[in-house]
Write a protein that holds these residues in place. Structure first.
Motif, mmCIF file in Angstrom:
data_model
loop_
_atom_site.group_PDB
_atom_site.id
_atom_site.type_symbol
_atom_site.label_atom_id
_atom_site.label_comp_id
_atom_site.label_asym_id
_atom_site.label_seq_id
_atom_site.Cartn_x
_atom_site.Cartn_y
_atom_site.Cartn_z
ATOM 1 N N ASN A 82 0.861 -1.177 0.000
ATOM 2 C CA ASN A 82 0.000 0.000 0.000
ATOM 3 C C ASN A 82 0.897 1.226 0.000
ATOM 4 O O ASN A 82 1.673 1.430 0.933
ATOM 5 C CB ASN A 82 -0.869 0.045 1.267
ATOM 6 N N ILE A 84 1.235 5.013 0.426
ATOM 7 C CA ILE A 84 0.464 6.055 1.109
ATOM 8 C C ILE A 84 0.992 7.438 0.718
ATOM 9 O O ILE A 84 2.190 7.699 0.837
ATOM 10 C CB ILE A 84 0.584 5.916 2.657
ATOM 11 N N LYS A 85 0.072 8.258 0.246
ATOM 12 C CA LYS A 85 0.407 9.660 -0.031
ATOM 13 C C LYS A 85 -0.690 10.526 0.533
ATOM 14 O O LYS A 85 -1.873 10.202 0.384
ATOM 15 C CB LYS A 85 0.561 9.900 -1.543
ATOM 16 N N ASP A 86 -0.323 11.618 1.162
ATOM 17 C CA ASP A 86 -1.302 12.513 1.790
ATOM 18 C C ASP A 86 -2.284 11.738 2.671
ATOM 19 O O ASP A 86 -3.488 11.960 2.621
ATOM 20 C CB ASP A 86 -2.086 13.300 0.718
ATOM 21 N N LYS A 88 -3.489 8.936 2.418
ATOM 22 C CA LYS A 88 -4.430 8.047 1.744
ATOM 23 C C LYS A 88 -3.671 6.973 0.968
ATOM 24 O O LYS A 88 -2.537 7.196 0.547
ATOM 25 C CB LYS A 88 -5.294 8.841 0.763
ATOM 26 N N SER A 90 -2.696 5.548 -2.133
ATOM 27 C CA SER A 90 -2.740 6.032 -3.513
ATOM 28 C C SER A 90 -2.578 4.886 -4.502
ATOM 29 O O SER A 90 -2.930 4.992 -5.662
ATOM 30 C CB SER A 90 -1.669 7.097 -3.753
ATOM 31 N N LYS A 91 -2.020 3.771 -4.027
ATOM 32 C CA LYS A 91 -1.819 2.624 -4.906
ATOM 33 C C LYS A 91 -1.761 1.391 -4.021
ATOM 34 O O LYS A 91 -1.155 1.408 -2.949
ATOM 35 C CB LYS A 91 -0.496 2.798 -5.656
ATOM 36 N N LYS A 92 -2.422 0.320 -4.436
ATOM 37 C CA LYS A 92 -2.408 -0.911 -3.661
ATOM 38 C C LYS A 92 -2.267 -2.077 -4.624
ATOM 39 O O LYS A 92 -2.982 -2.144 -5.617
ATOM 40 C CB LYS A 92 -3.709 -1.026 -2.856
#
Ligand SMILES: [Zn+2]
Length: 146
Positions: A82, A84-86, A88, A90-92
């Motif tokens: 996972n 995580i950016k900001d 959240k 962002s890609k998983k």
């Protein structure tokens, strides 16, 4: 619903569903050691919804690339990455054993030319979770190459 609590990380990577006991090795593959400056969480032997136990690592400040994801696949196929950016996801994605490894991993055979001369490793998946070295043609389990 995700069982992941990612609120401790605003930018970084969470590797979930790691085979129990392999979390430390994942950190090693990611190049995380005691000198790493940001927060890291290594959670071991937590109950998995899929049954059994798993490890989870959370790393602030490091985005795992595809090449590294392939190395994680060698020791724990099925782990999820996972990004995580900001705060959240962002890609998983799930890591799977690649059909071919080029320039990745290390041949466990000490007499292999790849361990004597500087040349690019190359392994081909031969069945389930085994790889054959292109140079010495010996067969190894995926996790032996990591
Ligand atoms: Zn070899």
């Amino acid at each position: 619903m995700s069982t992941l609590n990612v609120d401790t990380i605003d930018m970084g990577t969470v590797v979930d569903h790691i085979k129990a006991g392999k979390g430390g090795k994942v950190l090693e593959i990611l190049g995380i050691d005691k000198d790493y400056k940001h927060r890291i969480a290594l959670v071991m032997n937590v109950a998995s919804k899929k049954g059994g136990t798993k490890d989870i690592v959370k790393i602030q400040g490091k985005i795992v690339d595809d090449k590294t994801a392939n190395l994680i696949a060698l020791i724990s196929p099925g782990a999820t990455i996972n990004i995580i950016k900001d705060e959240k996801v962002s890609k998983k994605f799930r890591v799977e054993l690649p059909e071919k490894l080029d320039g990745l991993g290390t041949c466990p055979n000490p007499n292999c030319i790849t361990n004597i001369e500087q040349c690019k490793n190359s392994f081909t998946k031969v069945d389930g979770a085994n790889y054959r070295c292109h140079y010495c043609e010996r067969k190894f389990q995926a996790d032996e190459l990591a």
